[in-house]
Scaffold this active site. Sequence first.
Site, PDB file in Angstrom:
ATOM      1  N   THR A  37      38.608  33.810  45.749  1.00 38.02           N
ATOM      2  CA  THR A  37      38.401  32.315  45.695  1.00 38.02           C
ATOM      3  C   THR A  37      39.497  31.696  44.982  1.00 38.02           C
ATOM      4  OG1 THR A  37      36.146  32.470  46.452  1.00 38.02           O
ATOM      5  CG2 THR A  37      37.021  30.623  45.660  1.00 38.02           C
ATOM      6  N   ALA A  38      39.419  32.018  43.856  1.00 38.98           N
ATOM      7  CA  ALA A  38      40.506  31.245  42.926  1.00 38.98           C
ATOM      8  C   ALA A  38      41.967  31.539  43.160  1.00 38.98           C
ATOM      9  CB  ALA A  38      40.343  31.570  41.389  1.00 38.98           C
ATOM     10  N   GLY A  43      34.756  36.980  47.410  1.00 35.76           N
ATOM     11  CA  GLY A  43      34.618  37.363  45.973  1.00 35.76           C
ATOM     12  C   GLY A  43      35.383  36.104  44.953  1.00 35.76           C
ATOM     13  N   CYS A  44      34.875  36.090  43.722  1.00 37.02           N
ATOM     14  CA  CYS A  44      35.116  35.168  42.845  1.00 37.02           C
ATOM     15  C   CYS A  44      36.769  35.116  42.583  1.00 37.02           C
ATOM     16  CB  CYS A  44      34.461  35.342  41.559  1.00 37.02           C
ATOM     17  SG  CYS A  44      34.740  37.045  40.808  1.00 37.02           S
ATOM     18  N   TYR A  45      37.404  36.307  42.230  1.00 39.66           N
ATOM     19  CA  TYR A  45      38.739  36.117  42.171  1.00 39.66           C
ATOM     20  C   TYR A  45      39.559  35.756  43.387  1.00 39.66           C
ATOM     21  CZ  TYR A  45      38.715  38.744  37.637  1.00 39.66           C
ATOM     22  OH  TYR A  45      38.436  39.356  36.308  1.00 39.66           O
TER      23      TYR A  45
END
Lengths: 339, 339, 339, 339
Positions: B160-161, B156-158
Amino acid sequence: MWRWLVLPAGDRIRVGILGITGHTGEELLRWLLRHPRVEVSLVASRGAGQKLSTIYPWSGLDLEVEEIDVGSIRERCDCVFLALPHTVSQQFVPGLVGGPVVIDLSADFRFREAEVYERWYRVRHSCPDLLKKAVYGLPELRREEIKKASLVANPGCYPTAVILGLYPFVKNFSFRSIWVDAKSGTSGAGRKIREELLFVSMANNLYPYKPNTHQHIPEILSQLGIEAENFVFVPHIVGIDRGIVASIYVETDKRLDPEEVKEAYESFYANSPFVVVRQDLPSYLDVRNTNQCHIAIRLLAPRKLLIVSTIDNLVKGASGQAIQNMNLIFGLEEKEGLR
Amino acid sequence: MWRWLVLPAGDRIRVGILGITGHTGEELLRWLLRHPRVEVSLVASRGAGQKLSTIYPWSGLDLEVEEIDVGSIRERCDCVFLALPHTVSQQFVPGLVGGPVVIDLSADFRFREAEVYERWYRVRHSCPDLLKKAVYGLPELRREEIKKASLVANPGCYPTAVILGLYPFVKNFSFRSIWVDAKSGTSGAGRKIREELLFVSMANNLYPYKPNTHQHIPEILSQLGIEAENFVFVPHIVGIDRGIVASIYVETDKRLDPEEVKEAYESFYANSPFVVVRQDLPSYLDVRNTNQCHIAIRLLAPRKLLIVSTIDNLVKGASGQAIQNMNLIFGLEEKEGLR
Amino acid sequence: MWRWLVLPAGDRIRVGILGITGHTGEELLRWLLRHPRVEVSLVASRGAGQKLSTIYPWSGLDLEVEEIDVGSIRERCDCVFLALPHTVSQQFVPGLVGGPVVIDLSADFRFREAEVYERWYRVRHSCPDLLKKAVYGLPELRREEIKKASLVANPGCYPTAVILGLYPFVKNFSFRSIWVDAKSGTSGAGRKIREELLFVSMANNLYPYKPNTHQHIPEILSQLGIEAENFVFVPHIVGIDRGIVASIYVETDKRLDPEEVKEAYESFYANSPFVVVRQDLPSYLDVRNTNQCHIAIRLLAPRKLLIVSTIDNLVKGASGQAIQNMNLIFGLEEKEGLR
Amino acid sequence: MWRWLVLPAGDRIRVGILGITGHTGEELLRWLLRHPRVEVSLVASRGAGQKLSTIYPWSGLDLEVEEIDVGSIRERCDCVFLALPHTVSQQFVPGLVGGPVVIDLSADFRFREAEVYERWYRVRHSCPDLLKKAVYGLPELRREEIKKASLVANPGCYPTAVILGLYPFVKNFSFRSIWVDAKSGTSGAGRKIREELLFVSMANNLYPYKPNTHQHIPEILSQLGIEAENFVFVPHIVGIDRGIVASIYVETDKRLDPEEVKEAYESFYANSPFVVVRQDLPSYLDVRNTNQCHIAIRLLAPRKLLIVSTIDNLVKGASGQAIQNMNLIFGLEEKEGLR
């Protein structure tokens, strides 16, 4: 018949807002809550029941959103704003006639002839007999008529910018052709839940749409008294939240004297507190969150003219203008609550 | 079993994109069309039929959008990207196993235990036996596993960060509590047609949502191997189109040596071409439209640390990372097509 | 004299970028780093000394920004891009002639006559003899000339959109008058540090400027071979970051056949890979971050035409087009590195 | 000494605005022109001379912008707002003392001790004796003191959001550590002409800055009466024009009862018309263009709390709050002119 030529000092106009959950409904509420001579006594919307403070936490109002009930509105309102979609207004206006002052923000009563409405909006008009009763609520053109009106058809956003930008010209000068390139923020489309109105579709975007086929065209033509064949209107959507800038290009057969043109505008708007005729070119931010219309004129060539007209589409292009109309009808100062 | 350890020089990977009409599908297409070793051979979407050039005029591709057909995909693709909603991926993955490499951008295969998925996504998993087969596709943590994978669960995007921002810390230091305040542009929500995602709802806006209840939390916890009780995650939506900035606050029991912390990050990411450990604080614009993750570390007090991690949510947070995974599996250079 | 009709397979063009800290310099760098046949061998800027990775952390390049040194450029570059302000380019071009291919993104070499330049830019030209040597780098009009050029004057952003939108029309049909209403994102103004370009001045804003007095007008007129008296150009700034949409209004004396007009465009652009003639109206987002120009034509009335032309001002309107010119000169495929 | 405990009915406060060309000066003007009990009698700015209607066409005011002249202000104003940069206010306040009510929007009089000011702002204070005379103008904390004040130090934007968000908590509960992650639109930086504040630098951007070193920290600490060692403050800039959302994370040693916490907030703000303690999470758009502060509290774990506090930085965070202070001093209703 004209119940209030002047509202008794200290009295407040009891107003109702129908369609409170929409964009213009919200903007009406913002301005009316600040208006010193108004009491918001009724807010309604199809399928309601919530507290106003739930929908608009900033309002701090316990008022409950009601179903639209004509009897209740007649009883509890001196003035009612219809911030409803086209065709929905028609359903309620007949029942309200003879009761409170009605200010309709939809397109339903903007035309004298049902036939024009039906052609451009592609629906039948259910009460064409009321069309003649309605006054087109652009105060700068029809201030005296509006003062006596009990049913006002509040102008569209594009027509407000374009008509104010062109009226003094077309009344005083002849022209060969007019091209209007209008740009609007996305709120012009309201809160319709459509893919093309998503943030990801609109942010950073810019495009033309409905070239010469937009439903606001007949309103502009009929108020200006000009013919479609010499007129082009191409609206554009830009990725900003609100605002309209109309860039109007006019070609004439005769050479124009810029001083004469300017004089025509200044004298026509001399007593219109919301129209500012400017020397420099206006920016939309100059009118954001105001009920003003800023206009500038530039002679580009002896027979070519640029007229720039800018408004906040939700204020002068909708809710602010509706309140300006209310002020006129109730004998208040035109700028009351709109400073 | 691993059909291509190295793609023969000059050969192109025949890829398919399922869910081409969505946001990550579009972003995949943009990058894959530029990839020198890829040929987009199939694009599909439920209820299709249109030409790709109609949906994405910039693509200039005559390719027709097809219905998702497993047999056809197995035949025509070496690698298939599933840019489909959660729960929809599950329907197709079982039929694809043993065929092309599958890179799934949904959450369906991100957890080892079906139970975690089912609790957070509130649906049953239809093929829990495949969960063990899937590799979590965060190359910086699992590069070697990914190279051998035939089913990749793209993060997911969150996550990853946040995982990239925290991993070297949690592996090398103990902590007392972690607070993650994450900010995301609106594209994180995809193209769902909802009122809160309209331009007029989002422009100029900023707000927190799902505080400590976001479905990306279990993914973060399981990859970092930490406990929920010491971890808080509060995402925010901001009125910009894309991008994630995660500001991560860590409290420790022992005093931290900033040089040691920095050294842990630099050595961990020494061979990761897309992660940049910076001295100064990064801005989201530094990574916009790139597959990079920029990280900075600041000791705020002897036991308090700030870690900033920023990515483009549609690239490193979705489609770019998916291509990075494909590159690894097909023996290409990790940055191929992602420069 | 033409050293490379075709670049040897596998060889890379050694390019230099002068003015690397500006907007078009940055955009050039983004695209050139992805170009498979290019090696960025030199970046320069007045008053330099920093590492490229400090200025552009996403670049990951250790390259040091150098002072502009003509000798060094001649030695180390096969092709040099001048992303410098008007009047600054002139200072370096004479020293570069006979060395690397020069692609100048300023206005300094866009006119055959120094006199036109001097009138519109209000400065003297220091090397008017070189003007005849320069080729106007709009590939869709001058592909064959460009292939043989050693000095290219890369077109302005507005001229690219407007000329591509009008050329097939003015070459095939007569007209009475043309009105161009152009809208541009703020990056068109570069990184000038001025109050009117601040975020707080531009966000949500929209306004016209320099009506019929913009310095891009002579470039448009001379390339189209038309007279100023029949042409009006009014640019607008909108509160988005990049992009140009030109809405072009044409009045003719004769009735137009829409099929004939469309046929003129399609045949003219048949071999131009970056121009898309569309049936539907384009949005700027359709071309964002691409080197494409999308054009649509609408007959509004028998003698009134709307032409819409949209580009990304930093790509097709500047850096992308410069690379397209480089590709042509070095015998590469026109789309190489620009997909 | 307190000349007006209650302003005579019908009388208007004659106000002056120093620093009219800045962001907070403009916002003051917008609200004061709508205020029914105010007359803007003087506007001044260093290096002035222009008509107000030239600078702010929407104002429609012929008022000339004057040089700042203390004698003239003392004569013509009952209340003067100093919307001046830090250090500039100090130059004028001593000369104004004993004259009109002074409401200073800079940081110059926000601290009791000159030493704190001098350490954080890195300049000497020229009139430290006046610091004790000044009242910190946060009405929700110091309403009664403000009513009697003749010199008000209007709070900073971040401190307003953070102090209102934390005060009821720190007065009623003990805590272990507090982390504030604050997000602000770009107008917080004023109209400084700097590259990082350009539209092209800010649009679509998002980043942290001055982590735990922002000059607003001592203001927050001293008003809350808490120690720096348990407090972290990390501000962020987001690419929207205005607005602040502070996400405040609190860790406690004891378990918290959410009802008790909520009760503490509701009772503390029971008589504060501009603070809304909400059940649901607020969005910045809920307070945009209002003087309100919306607060929500969420227990994330037995010892972990999230407090969200949002304001419009130019209204409650600056100009609106200044007017609220004026209303209190002049015995007007607190919401007068701020609805």
